[in-house]
Design a protein around this motif. Structure first.
Motif, mmCIF file in Angstrom:
data_model
loop_
_atom_site.group_PDB
_atom_site.id
_atom_site.type_symbol
_atom_site.label_atom_id
_atom_site.label_comp_id
_atom_site.label_asym_id
_atom_site.label_seq_id
_atom_site.Cartn_x
_atom_site.Cartn_y
_atom_site.Cartn_z
ATOM 1 N N ILE A 1 45.510 60.990 62.899
ATOM 2 C CA ILE A 1 46.704 60.578 62.162
ATOM 3 C C ILE A 1 47.951 61.168 62.799
ATOM 4 C CG2 ILE A 1 47.938 60.818 59.965
ATOM 5 C CD1 ILE A 1 45.158 60.736 58.594
ATOM 6 N N THR A 2 47.896 62.445 63.168
ATOM 7 C CA THR A 2 49.070 63.106 63.733
ATOM 8 C C THR A 2 49.334 62.675 65.172
ATOM 9 O OG1 THR A 2 47.679 65.018 64.289
ATOM 10 C CG2 THR A 2 48.926 65.124 62.240
ATOM 11 N N CYS A 3 48.296 62.678 66.004
ATOM 12 C CA CYS A 3 48.479 62.417 67.440
ATOM 13 C C CYS A 3 48.648 60.940 67.766
ATOM 14 C CB CYS A 3 47.307 62.992 68.233
ATOM 15 S SG CYS A 3 47.224 64.782 68.204
ATOM 16 N N ASN A 4 48.295 60.072 66.839
ATOM 17 C CA ASN A 4 48.490 58.632 67.062
ATOM 18 C C ASN A 4 49.404 58.002 66.012
ATOM 19 O OD1 ASN A 4 46.936 58.141 69.440
ATOM 20 N ND2 ASN A 4 45.075 58.392 68.244
ATOM 21 N N GLY A 5 49.106 58.250 64.733
ATOM 22 C CA GLY A 5 49.911 57.648 63.674
ATOM 23 C C GLY A 5 51.329 58.193 63.625
ATOM 24 N N ILE A 6 51.463 59.492 63.350
ATOM 25 C CA ILE A 6 52.795 60.100 63.252
ATOM 26 C C ILE A 6 53.488 60.092 64.612
ATOM 27 C CG2 ILE A 6 54.067 62.183 62.661
ATOM 28 C CD1 ILE A 6 51.891 62.888 60.684
ATOM 29 N N PHE A 7 52.747 60.428 65.666
ATOM 30 C CA PHE A 7 53.285 60.457 67.024
ATOM 31 C C PHE A 7 53.843 59.083 67.406
ATOM 32 C CE2 PHE A 7 53.332 61.028 71.586
ATOM 33 C CZ PHE A 7 53.522 62.390 71.770
ATOM 34 N N GLY A 8 53.016 58.043 67.216
ATOM 35 C CA GLY A 8 53.434 56.700 67.583
ATOM 36 C C GLY A 8 54.583 56.193 66.736
ATOM 37 N N LEU A 9 54.536 56.461 65.433
ATOM 38 C CA LEU A 9 55.601 56.003 64.544
ATOM 39 C C LEU A 9 56.925 56.684 64.887
ATOM 40 C CD1 LEU A 9 55.912 54.072 62.170
ATOM 41 C CD2 LEU A 9 55.467 55.982 60.621
ATOM 42 N N SER A 10 56.871 57.970 65.233
ATOM 43 C CA SER A 10 58.092 58.693 65.608
ATOM 44 C C SER A 10 58.704 58.104 66.875
ATOM 45 C CB SER A 10 57.775 60.176 65.816
ATOM 46 O OG SER A 10 57.286 60.770 64.631
ATOM 47 N N LEU A 11 57.859 57.823 67.873
ATOM 48 C CA LEU A 11 58.356 57.223 69.114
ATOM 49 C C LEU A 11 58.918 55.830 68.859
ATOM 50 C CD1 LEU A 11 55.575 58.263 71.668
ATOM 51 C CD2 LEU A 11 57.812 59.331 71.307
ATOM 52 N N LEU A 12 58.244 55.070 68.000
ATOM 53 C CA LEU A 12 58.688 53.710 67.690
ATOM 54 C C LEU A 12 60.057 53.731 67.021
ATOM 55 C CD1 LEU A 12 57.538 50.767 67.860
ATOM 56 C CD2 LEU A 12 56.909 51.037 65.457
ATOM 57 N N VAL A 13 60.213 54.601 66.016
ATOM 58 C CA VAL A 13 61.493 54.687 65.318
ATOM 59 C C VAL A 13 62.585 55.191 66.259
ATOM 60 C CG1 VAL A 13 62.746 55.887 63.476
ATOM 61 C CG2 VAL A 13 60.447 55.008 63.055
ATOM 62 N N GLY A 14 62.260 56.203 67.070
ATOM 63 C CA GLY A 14 63.242 56.730 68.011
ATOM 64 C C GLY A 14 63.676 55.700 69.038
ATOM 65 N N ALA A 15 62.714 54.922 69.533
ATOM 66 C CA ALA A 15 63.039 53.897 70.528
ATOM 67 C C ALA A 15 63.809 52.738 69.908
ATOM 68 C CB ALA A 15 61.755 53.390 71.193
ATOM 69 N N LEU A 16 63.506 52.393 68.671
ATOM 70 C CA LEU A 16 64.243 51.329 67.997
ATOM 71 C C LEU A 16 65.689 51.728 67.771
ATOM 72 C CD1 LEU A 16 61.681 50.046 65.338
ATOM 73 C CD2 LEU A 16 62.649 48.723 67.229
ATOM 74 N N ARG A 17 65.903 53.003 67.500
ATOM 75 C CA ARG A 17 67.258 53.474 67.224
ATOM 76 C C ARG A 17 68.110 53.562 68.485
ATOM 77 N NH1 ARG A 17 69.181 54.041 62.064
ATOM 78 N NH2 ARG A 17 70.271 55.966 62.612
ATOM 79 N N ARG A 18 67.471 53.986 69.619
ATOM 80 C CA ARG A 18 68.275 54.234 70.823
ATOM 81 C C ARG A 18 67.628 53.681 72.094
ATOM 82 N NH1 ARG A 18 71.384 59.836 70.812
ATOM 83 N NH2 ARG A 18 72.676 58.466 72.075
ATOM 84 N N ARG A 19 66.764 52.696 71.942
ATOM 85 C CA ARG A 19 66.084 52.030 73.066
ATOM 86 C C ARG A 19 65.059 52.929 73.744
ATOM 87 N NH1 ARG A 19 67.751 47.258 74.891
ATOM 88 N NH2 ARG A 19 66.913 47.679 76.962
ATOM 89 N N VAL A 20 65.378 54.200 73.957
ATOM 90 C CA VAL A 20 64.447 55.131 74.589
ATOM 91 C C VAL A 20 64.406 56.410 73.758
ATOM 92 C CG1 VAL A 20 63.928 56.507 76.628
ATOM 93 C CG2 VAL A 20 64.863 54.211 76.898
ATOM 94 N N ALA A 21 63.190 56.852 73.405
ATOM 95 C CA ALA A 21 63.018 58.118 72.689
ATOM 96 C C ALA A 21 62.895 59.240 73.715
ATOM 97 C CB ALA A 21 61.766 58.068 71.807
ATOM 98 N N VAL A 22 63.772 60.240 73.612
ATOM 99 C CA VAL A 22 63.819 61.325 74.591
ATOM 100 C C VAL A 22 63.344 62.613 73.939
ATOM 101 C CG1 VAL A 22 65.290 62.606 76.192
ATOM 102 C CG2 VAL A 22 65.760 60.192 75.724
ATOM 103 N N PHE A 23 62.558 63.392 74.687
ATOM 104 C CA PHE A 23 62.025 64.657 74.167
ATOM 105 C C PHE A 23 61.744 65.603 75.327
ATOM 106 C CE2 PHE A 23 58.826 61.367 74.590
ATOM 107 C CZ PHE A 23 57.888 61.943 75.444
ATOM 108 N N ASN A 24 61.415 66.846 75.020
ATOM 109 C CA ASN A 24 61.097 67.851 76.031
ATOM 110 C C ASN A 24 59.641 67.720 76.453
ATOM 111 O OD1 ASN A 24 63.446 69.544 76.577
ATOM 112 N ND2 ASN A 24 63.332 70.102 74.408
ATOM 113 N N ALA A 25 59.416 67.337 77.701
ATOM 114 C CA ALA A 25 58.045 67.168 78.192
ATOM 115 C C ALA A 25 57.314 68.498 78.284
ATOM 116 C CB ALA A 25 58.066 66.482 79.559
#
Length: 359
Positions: free
Chosen positions: A104-128
């Motif tokens: 749930i965390t590594c796919n559900g929450i992780f994926g949903l966070s990236l999806l929302v971030g990318a929808l808001r600003r085209r690219v979701a940016v984070f510290n690798a």
């Protein structure tokens, strides 16, 4: 709205404690059980709300740590209470719940966070750097605690021997502790939002010390209510899964989804405020705490809980875990993600849920 939110988050934990006291002295069934379930859900939601207030006071990345630990305390309480009342039938409950939490965390929450971030600003940016270290820790903990029991030979079946369980528990606790030190002290900058200045401007004014202390007290009350109410409603959860014709492993999935729902909402809200790193800290931190704290707690609880303790994953689950790690690495390395990466993780999560109800 803020006054209403403060009112219900203050009242609900107290009501949950009252309902718990009434439930312990009676034999709840029927409509009363519905009240207990509603009180349990309310206690979970209010607990995480208060954890978020405390988290806002202490700041990042301590805030994500507070939320992760709060959620894990709830999860451990649910697992232990269900195992204590389930006997041999609950032998795989810890494995199923922890694995469900990881997916749930590594796919559900992780994926949903990236999806929302990318929808808001085209690219979701984070510290690798920080996210990659967190993912590596999750992968190691999951392998030590959930994969190796399937292949060890000291005890028949996917179980650890006593010595192996102690090693897994100590190793999990030490590795989680090491990560916390790295996240909060040694390399704190690797876990801060990339656009911290803009994000802090949208996060609002910090709550006062008095408000944070009050939230901490109510958080403890809510957690006590969650653990106690879970004990009372556990038969209803198991009966509901059985009545629906679902495999017993679905009980662990239901528990994990119930516990992590508020965490999901917190991560999505953070991603909407351009704090994708905070969302990923929440996701991976919860997965890490779920294993790093649950396995030691279950190892300790096994002293007085009779019956076998099945921890080893099956073949299908191991394939899903391996694919999650590989896809996670490919997502994290660039330090940026698009809708595609978010969609891939969400499809993996959907596959996990489908196979959980239709193995």
């Amino acid at each position: 709205m803020r006054a209403i939110s403060r009112y219900w988050t203050t009242v609900v934990p107290l009501l949950a404690a009252v309902v718990l006291a009434i439930g312990w002295v009676t034999h709840p069934s029927g409509p009363v059980m519905i009240v207990l379930v509603l009180a349990l859900v309310g206690a979970v939601l209010s607990a995480v709300q208060h954890a978020e207030v405390v988290a806002h006071r202490v700041g990042e990345p301590f805030g994500s740590l507070v939320l992760a630990v709060a959620v894990t305390v709830i999860e451990v309480g649910l697992i232990v209470t269900l195992m204590a009342s389930g006997g041999d039938n609950a032998s795989s409950l810890a494995r199923d719940t922890v694995f469900a939490a990881v997916m749930i965390t590594c796919n559900g929450i992780f994926g949903l966070s990236l999806l929302v971030g990318a929808l808001r600003r085209r690219v979701a940016v984070f510290n690798a750097e920080g996210t990659g270290g967190a993912l590596a820790t999750v992968a190691t903990l999951a392998t030590l605690s959930l994969v190796l029991p399937t292949f060890t030979t000291s005890k028949p079946g996917p179980e650890f021997s006593g010595a192996q369980l102690v090693f897994a528990a100590v190793a999990s606790l030490l590795l989680y502790g090491l990560f916390v030190v790295v996240q909060t002290v040694r390399h704190r900058e690797d876990f801060l939002p990339v656009e911290l200045a803009a994000a802090e401007g949208q996060h609002g004014e910090k709550p006062s010390v008095r408000t944070a202390v009050l939230s901490l007290v109510l958080l403890v009350i809510a957690l006590v209510g969650v653990v106690g109410l879970a004990k009372l409603v556990s038969p209803a959860i198991e009966d509901g899964v059985e009545a629906a014709g679902l495999p017993r492993s679905a009980v662990g999935v239901v528990i994990a989804m119930l516990v992590l729902l508020p965490e999901t909402l917190a991560a999505v809200n953070a991603a909407r405020r351009h704090r994708v790193q905070t969302s990923l800290n929440l996701a991976l931190g919860s997965a890490m705490a779920s294993i790093g704290l649950t396995i030691p707690a279950i190892a300790l609880a096994s002293i007085w809980i009779s019956g076998p303790l099945t921890l080893g994953l099956g073949a299908t689950q191991m394939v899903l875990l391996a694919l999650t790690v590989v896809v996670g690495v490919l997502t994290v390395v660039p330090g940026r993600a698009t809708l595609l990466q978010g969609g891939v993780h969400l499809v993996l999560f959907a596959g996990f849920v489908f196979l959980a109800v239709s193995p």
